[in-house]
Enzyme design. Structure first.
Site, PDB file in Angstrom:
ATOM      1  N   LYS A 142       0.856  -1.185   0.000  1.00  0.00           N
ATOM      2  CA  LYS A 142       0.000   0.000   0.000  1.00  0.00           C
ATOM      3  C   LYS A 142       0.895   1.239   0.000  1.00  0.00           C
ATOM      4  O   LYS A 142       1.320   1.726   1.045  1.00  0.00           O
ATOM      5  CB  LYS A 142      -0.920  -0.006   1.223  1.00  0.00           C
ATOM      6  CG  LYS A 142      -2.088   0.981   1.085  1.00  0.00           C
ATOM      7  CD  LYS A 142      -3.004   0.591  -0.057  1.00  0.00           C
ATOM      8  CE  LYS A 142      -4.185   1.538  -0.202  1.00  0.00           C
ATOM      9  NZ  LYS A 142      -5.017   1.235  -1.355  1.00  0.00           N
ATOM     10  N   SER A 194      -8.746  -0.180  -4.843  1.00  0.00           N
ATOM     11  CA  SER A 194      -8.884   0.255  -3.447  1.00  0.00           C
ATOM     12  C   SER A 194     -10.352   0.573  -3.163  1.00  0.00           C
ATOM     13  O   SER A 194     -11.191  -0.314  -3.189  1.00  0.00           O
ATOM     14  CB  SER A 194      -7.961   1.447  -3.169  1.00  0.00           C
ATOM     15  OG  SER A 194      -7.650   1.523  -1.793  1.00  0.00           O
TER      16      SER A 194
END
Length: 617
Positions: free
Chosen positions: A202, A407
């Site tokens: 991430k 996401s």
């Protein structure tokens, strides 16, 4: 009592003033009735019918989008000033091509793609598939361009023949993902950014805490970028009937090959069979004439109709999703809280559209078209809940992923009955992060210091002028950990997999649509057309059903302006030199603000995101 006669200088002034007032009234009446007559003319004007042998000319200018970000009024003003909105909707291109496929008056398509700006390959595949269906119907597609970049070329490759100007080029550069990093600057300013995240890959907020991309980020980006690049080569090779390995080798050796033809980029493209010939615009028109295309009294010199002109004829009143069997809700842009205009996804506004589709008995199925890198977690959760409730109510929901559905874009997609993605869709990035910043160091550089007292366990905890308490940092990280468990857990439940199985392909890692299919994150590869068919099948609608876009209600004036901007009458006005001044068109220019995470991470409330900076150029 009779009005006293004015004489002398006062009488002269009074006469002049009355004359000025009379002139003013005459001018106002002329303007008023002139505008009234113009609007009556525009409202009632009907374009002449198309003649046989007409060419549909597609010259998309600007960004390829799912929905306009400008209002109908802004677009109408833009059109009447002679300027384009610099946006073209995927649905309009696909619809026009689909209708032209079965239109006996349309003989072929001339595609001029060199002013098209795209942000991904998936939308290009959608339009390209429509061109393939047009060609399958026995009609020709010709492309001409001065220059083509690799995005434009991917669309052009769907044509029967491609021509570029002898002074032009096909510029194929490959794919990259580079970002700026701000840690050193922030250190010099005395600002400290605290990043809380879960997921090895991430990397969305890395630029604020690192001065370079992490090894994990580079590893993940290399994988999905490599996948996209392979798919570009395979798609072009198939469309142009080339060997993929030979094409890759030729592209890798591009600088040397260009030198071998003495810098003649157009000739190199022809030698590599990327184009079918070199021709100026006039030569291309002459070639069309020799092939039987009728001449026309216009700048192109052929009998043709453009995109807006064709849609105004064949689709004067686009199907409203409120009266359709299958409704399409577009979720495009960053996901943020509240009610948002087109071009951004509002947690409340988009959720309300999905709720409306669920509660409308005339709507039998819903397609959610997602083109989003994500955004705020709570706003994404609001939308996901409505998707889940719609499915629970017995109405099938099918997600069609566009260029990016990563996401938060994946968060709002996970609970659909089925998820369709293009092979080049960028998706995944299942992970969340939070950011806080404080600036006591920056204030100290200015001779400013913060001091005082607080009452309560968290008093001053998120004061931007104070250092971050490690206990507060641990608390925030705990919240982020919980958010990640929720994300992965919900995906696992929706996809019928274990937490461990999803966690293994999550960790914030980005995948192409094809890679996501291999890992069970999507159900099938396909575009919006396929998703609509799947939704209709799940709703058992048979072979005949209506499809429409469900969008926020607009006023009567907005609907009038929306039609006005695309009307044939406006184009007649422009052809005769009648247009609004440039300043009126400039009202339609809206610069979409960049998502600035540092700015949004404000004091008093930790900013928590499910966002992916995953673009390839």
């Amino acid at each position: 009592m009779a009005e006293r006669r004015r004489s002398g200088f006062g009488g002269f002034v009074w006469t002049v003033l009355r004359g000025i007032n009379l002139v003013r009234l005459v001018i106002l009446n002329i303007v008023f009735f002139g505008l009234l007559g113009l609007f009556v003319f525009l409202a009632g004007y009907q374009p002449p019918p198309l003649a046989r042998g007409t060419v549909l000319v597609l010259h998309p200018r600007g960004q390829l989008v799912e929905q306009f970000s400008a209002s109908p009024l802004e677009r109408a003003l833009d059109a009447m000033s002679g300027h384009g909105t610099r946006q073209v909707r995927v649905r309009d291109l696909v619809d026009a091509i689909g209708r032209a496929t079965h239109d006996p008056d349309i003989s072929r398509i001339l595609l001029l793609p060199d002013e098209l700006d795209t942000g991904g390959f998936a939308a290009l595949r959608e339009v390209g598939a429509a061109l393939d269906r047009f060609r399958a119907g026995g009609k020709k597609v010709t492309v001409w361009a001065s220059n083509l970049d690799q995005d434009q070329y991917l669309l052009a490759a769907h044509a029967d023949r491609i021509f570029i100007d002898p002074m032009g080029s096909v510029m194929v550069t490959g794919l990259s993902s580079y970002r700026l990093f701000y840690k050193d600057l922030l250190d010099k300013l005395g600002a400290t950014v605290h990043l809380f995240r879960v997921g090895q890959f991430k990397s969305a907020a890395e630029p604020y805490v690192l001065d370079h991309a992490s090894d994990a980020s580079k590893q993940a980006d290399q994988y999905w970028l490599g996948g996209l690049w392979t798919q570009w080569i395979d798609a072009v090779a198939q469309l142009r009937e080339l060997d993929p390995a030979s094409l890759r080798q030729a592209l890798d050796a591009w600088p040397a090959r260009l030198e071998s033809v003495h810098g003649d980029a157009a000739r190199l493209a022809e030698n590599l069979h990327l184009v079918d010939g070199l021709a100026t615009r006039d030569q291309m028109v002459a070639m069309l004439h020799r092939q039987g295309v009728p001449a026309g009294q216009n700048l192109l010199g052929i009998r043709h109709v453009d995109l807006d002109g064709y849609l105004a004829r064949v689709r004067p009143n686009p199907q409203d999703g409120r009266h359709a069997d299958v409704a399409i809700v577009v979720a495009e842009g960053d996901i943020v809280d509240g009610v948002q205009p087109p071009g951004r996804i509002g947690g409340l506004s988009t959720a309300n559209l999905i709720r409306e589709a669920r509660q409308d008995p005339s709507i039998k199925a819903l397609v959610l078209r997602v083109d989003s890198p994500g955004g705020g977690v709570y706003a994404a959760e609001q939308i996901r809940r409505q998707v889940a409730l719609t499915r629970q109510a017995g109405k099938p929901v099918v997600v069609s992923m566009g260029d990016v559905a990563a996401s938060g874009g994946y968060w709002i997609s996970m609970n659909a009955n089925a998820i369709y993605a293009e092979p080049d869709t960028i998706t995944g990035s299942i992970g969340i992060f939070g950011m806080l910043y404080n600036i006591p160091g920056a204030l100290a550089k200015l001779g400013i210091h913060s001091d005082g007292v607080g009452v309560g366990p968290l008093a001053g905890a998120f004061d931007v002028t104070r250092p971050l308490d490690p206990k507060v940092a641990a608390m925030v990280q705990s919240t982020i950990d919980k958010g990640y468990r929720d994300f992965v857990g919900r995906v696992a439940k929706a996809r019928g997999k274990t937490f461990a199985a999803i966690d293994a392909v999550a960790q914030g890692r980005v995948w192409t649509g094809r890679q996501a299919l291999e890992r069970g994150l999507v159900d099938k590869l396909g575009g919006l057309h396929d998703a609509i068919g799947a939704a209709a099948g799940l709703a058992r609608l048979g072979g005949r059903y209506s499809v429409g876009y469900l969008e926020p209600q607009t006023s009567g004036f907005e609907r009038f302006m929306q039609g006005l901007g695309h009307s044939a009458a406006v184009r007649v006005m422009l052809a005769h030199g009648m247009r609004l001044p440039d300043w009126a068109g400039s009202l339609a220019q809206r610069a979409a603000p960049d998502l600035t995470l540092f700015r949004q991470a404000r004091a008093g409330r930790p900013a928590v995101y499910a966002y992916c900076f995953c673009t390839a150029r």
